[in-house]
Write a protein that holds these residues in place. Sequence first.
Motif, PDB file in Angstrom:
ATOM      1  N   ALA A 126       0.848  -1.186   0.000  1.00  0.00           N
ATOM      2  CA  ALA A 126       0.000   0.000   0.000  1.00  0.00           C
ATOM      3  C   ALA A 126       0.879   1.229   0.000  1.00  0.00           C
ATOM      4  O   ALA A 126       2.028   1.184   0.450  1.00  0.00           O
ATOM      5  CB  ALA A 126      -0.912  -0.004   1.217  1.00  0.00           C
ATOM      6  N   ARG A 127       0.331   2.323  -0.511  1.00  0.00           N
ATOM      7  CA  ARG A 127       1.090   3.558  -0.583  1.00  0.00           C
ATOM      8  C   ARG A 127       0.131   4.725  -0.381  1.00  0.00           C
ATOM      9  O   ARG A 127      -0.987   4.712  -0.893  1.00  0.00           O
ATOM     10  CB  ARG A 127       1.751   3.652  -1.951  1.00  0.00           C
ATOM     11  CG  ARG A 127       2.509   4.922  -2.173  1.00  0.00           C
ATOM     12  CD  ARG A 127       3.199   4.881  -3.512  1.00  0.00           C
ATOM     13  NE  ARG A 127       3.717   6.192  -3.853  1.00  0.00           N
ATOM     14  CZ  ARG A 127       4.741   6.389  -4.649  1.00  0.00           C
ATOM     15  NH1 ARG A 127       5.353   5.367  -5.181  1.00  0.00           N
ATOM     16  NH2 ARG A 127       5.150   7.603  -4.925  1.00  0.00           N
ATOM     17  N   LEU A 128       0.590   5.722   0.334  1.00  0.00           N
ATOM     18  CA  LEU A 128      -0.184   6.940   0.532  1.00  0.00           C
ATOM     19  C   LEU A 128       0.638   8.108   0.014  1.00  0.00           C
ATOM     20  O   LEU A 128       1.735   8.377   0.515  1.00  0.00           O
ATOM     21  CB  LEU A 128      -0.526   7.151   2.010  1.00  0.00           C
ATOM     22  CG  LEU A 128      -1.327   8.411   2.319  1.00  0.00           C
ATOM     23  CD1 LEU A 128      -2.694   8.377   1.639  1.00  0.00           C
ATOM     24  CD2 LEU A 128      -1.483   8.576   3.823  1.00  0.00           C
ATOM     25  N   ASP A 129       0.137   8.759  -1.031  1.00  0.00           N
ATOM     26  CA  ASP A 129       0.797   9.934  -1.589  1.00  0.00           C
ATOM     27  C   ASP A 129       0.048  11.166  -1.117  1.00  0.00           C
ATOM     28  O   ASP A 129      -1.182  11.185  -1.091  1.00  0.00           O
ATOM     29  CB  ASP A 129       0.770   9.888  -3.120  1.00  0.00           C
ATOM     30  CG  ASP A 129       1.748   8.888  -3.675  1.00  0.00           C
ATOM     31  OD1 ASP A 129       2.934   9.221  -3.724  1.00  0.00           O
ATOM     32  OD2 ASP A 129       1.325   7.780  -4.052  1.00  0.00           O
ATOM     33  N   ASP A 130       0.787  12.205  -0.754  1.00  0.00           N
ATOM     34  CA  ASP A 130       0.191  13.460  -0.328  1.00  0.00           C
ATOM     35  C   ASP A 130       0.664  14.544  -1.288  1.00  0.00           C
ATOM     36  O   ASP A 130       1.774  15.050  -1.176  1.00  0.00           O
ATOM     37  CB  ASP A 130       0.590  13.779   1.110  1.00  0.00           C
ATOM     38  CG  ASP A 130      -0.183  14.943   1.685  1.00  0.00           C
ATOM     39  OD1 ASP A 130      -1.085  15.475   0.998  1.00  0.00           O
ATOM     40  OD2 ASP A 130       0.099  15.334   2.829  1.00  0.00           O
TER      41      ASP A 130
ATOM     42  N   ARG B  39      -6.703   8.026 -12.566  1.00  0.00           N
ATOM     43  CA  ARG B  39      -6.871   6.950 -11.583  1.00  0.00           C
ATOM     44  C   ARG B  39      -7.172   5.663 -12.326  1.00  0.00           C
ATOM     45  O   ARG B  39      -7.850   5.677 -13.353  1.00  0.00           O
ATOM     46  CB  ARG B  39      -8.022   7.261 -10.635  1.00  0.00           C
ATOM     47  CG  ARG B  39      -7.858   8.562  -9.896  1.00  0.00           C
ATOM     48  CD  ARG B  39      -9.185   8.981  -9.270  1.00  0.00           C
ATOM     49  NE  ARG B  39      -9.171  10.385  -8.929  1.00  0.00           N
ATOM     50  CZ  ARG B  39      -9.221  10.834  -7.694  1.00  0.00           C
ATOM     51  NH1 ARG B  39      -9.292  10.012  -6.687  1.00  0.00           N
ATOM     52  NH2 ARG B  39      -9.198  12.124  -7.477  1.00  0.00           N
TER      53      ARG B  39
ATOM     54  N   SER C  89      -4.523  -0.721  -7.564  1.00  0.00           N
ATOM     55  CA  SER C  89      -5.005   0.594  -7.986  1.00  0.00           C
ATOM     56  C   SER C  89      -3.802   1.512  -8.164  1.00  0.00           C
ATOM     57  O   SER C  89      -2.714   1.223  -7.675  1.00  0.00           O
ATOM     58  CB  SER C  89      -5.970   1.167  -6.943  1.00  0.00           C
ATOM     59  OG  SER C  89      -5.291   1.424  -5.730  1.00  0.00           O
TER      60      SER C  89
ATOM     61  N   ARG D  63      -4.547  13.795  -0.977  1.00  0.00           N
ATOM     62  CA  ARG D  63      -4.006  12.463  -0.663  1.00  0.00           C
ATOM     63  C   ARG D  63      -4.629  11.384  -1.543  1.00  0.00           C
ATOM     64  O   ARG D  63      -5.816  11.419  -1.830  1.00  0.00           O
ATOM     65  CB  ARG D  63      -4.278  12.120   0.795  1.00  0.00           C
ATOM     66  CG  ARG D  63      -3.440  12.910   1.732  1.00  0.00           C
ATOM     67  CD  ARG D  63      -3.587  12.387   3.126  1.00  0.00           C
ATOM     68  NE  ARG D  63      -2.664  13.120   3.984  1.00  0.00           N
ATOM     69  CZ  ARG D  63      -2.826  13.271   5.259  1.00  0.00           C
ATOM     70  NH1 ARG D  63      -3.876  12.734   5.856  1.00  0.00           N
ATOM     71  NH2 ARG D  63      -1.949  13.948   5.959  1.00  0.00           N
ATOM     72  N   PHE D  64      -3.784  10.429  -1.927  1.00  0.00           N
ATOM     73  CA  PHE D  64      -4.220   9.290  -2.720  1.00  0.00           C
ATOM     74  C   PHE D  64      -3.659   8.018  -2.095  1.00  0.00           C
ATOM     75  O   PHE D  64      -2.446   7.909  -1.891  1.00  0.00           O
ATOM     76  CB  PHE D  64      -3.707   9.390  -4.163  1.00  0.00           C
ATOM     77  CG  PHE D  64      -4.342  10.494  -4.943  1.00  0.00           C
ATOM     78  CD1 PHE D  64      -5.468  10.250  -5.716  1.00  0.00           C
ATOM     79  CD2 PHE D  64      -3.826  11.779  -4.905  1.00  0.00           C
ATOM     80  CE1 PHE D  64      -6.058  11.271  -6.436  1.00  0.00           C
ATOM     81  CE2 PHE D  64      -4.404  12.804  -5.623  1.00  0.00           C
ATOM     82  CZ  PHE D  64      -5.523  12.551  -6.388  1.00  0.00           C
ATOM     83  N   ALA D  65      -4.520   7.091  -1.790  1.00  0.00           N
ATOM     84  CA  ALA D  65      -4.090   5.787  -1.279  1.00  0.00           C
ATOM     85  C   ALA D  65      -4.214   4.780  -2.420  1.00  0.00           C
ATOM     86  O   ALA D  65      -5.224   4.740  -3.121  1.00  0.00           O
ATOM     87  CB  ALA D  65      -4.949   5.355  -0.104  1.00  0.00           C
ATOM     88  N   THR D  66      -3.159   4.008  -2.638  1.00  0.00           N
ATOM     89  CA  THR D  66      -3.181   2.969  -3.662  1.00  0.00           C
ATOM     90  C   THR D  66      -2.745   1.648  -3.040  1.00  0.00           C
ATOM     91  O   THR D  66      -2.125   1.625  -1.979  1.00  0.00           O
ATOM     92  CB  THR D  66      -2.259   3.321  -4.847  1.00  0.00           C
ATOM     93  OG1 THR D  66      -0.940   3.560  -4.367  1.00  0.00           O
ATOM     94  CG2 THR D  66      -2.752   4.559  -5.579  1.00  0.00           C
ATOM     95  N   TYR D  67      -3.063   0.546  -3.704  1.00  0.00           N
ATOM     96  CA  TYR D  67      -2.749  -0.782  -3.166  1.00  0.00           C
ATOM     97  C   TYR D  67      -2.405  -1.748  -4.290  1.00  0.00           C
ATOM     98  O   TYR D  67      -2.708  -1.502  -5.460  1.00  0.00           O
ATOM     99  CB  TYR D  67      -3.942  -1.336  -2.368  1.00  0.00           C
ATOM    100  CG  TYR D  67      -5.127  -1.640  -3.258  1.00  0.00           C
ATOM    101  CD1 TYR D  67      -5.296  -2.897  -3.835  1.00  0.00           C
ATOM    102  CD2 TYR D  67      -6.062  -0.661  -3.553  1.00  0.00           C
ATOM    103  CE1 TYR D  67      -6.355  -3.170  -4.669  1.00  0.00           C
ATOM    104  CE2 TYR D  67      -7.136  -0.921  -4.379  1.00  0.00           C
ATOM    105  CZ  TYR D  67      -7.283  -2.182  -4.939  1.00  0.00           C
ATOM    106  OH  TYR D  67      -8.340  -2.441  -5.777  1.00  0.00           O
TER     107      TYR D  67
END
Length: 80
Positions: free
Chosen positions: A8-12, A69, A42, A18-22
């Motif tokens: 998982a990754r959280l970009d700010d 996205r 994602s 913020r965008f959370a991807t997995y």
Amino acid sequence: GAILTAGARLDDNEVFGRFATYRAGVSVPFATGTRLRLSAGSAFKAPTFAEQFAASAVEVGNPGLEPERSTSWEAAVEQP
């Protein structure tokens, strides 16, 4: 045995928030040598500065661009 992977990754992003991807997957081997693989994930991509604000003879920016996205999945059977 089965192999599980997850990330998982959280970009700010200061402009878009913020965008959370997995990404997650599983690989299951069988005694016959066959392997079943499944995965899903994602992603997002913010527009670059040039995509938004370029102003040249060959490139014109668009300040209204929004992040891209995506969601993806795959399933596979490997046969030796």
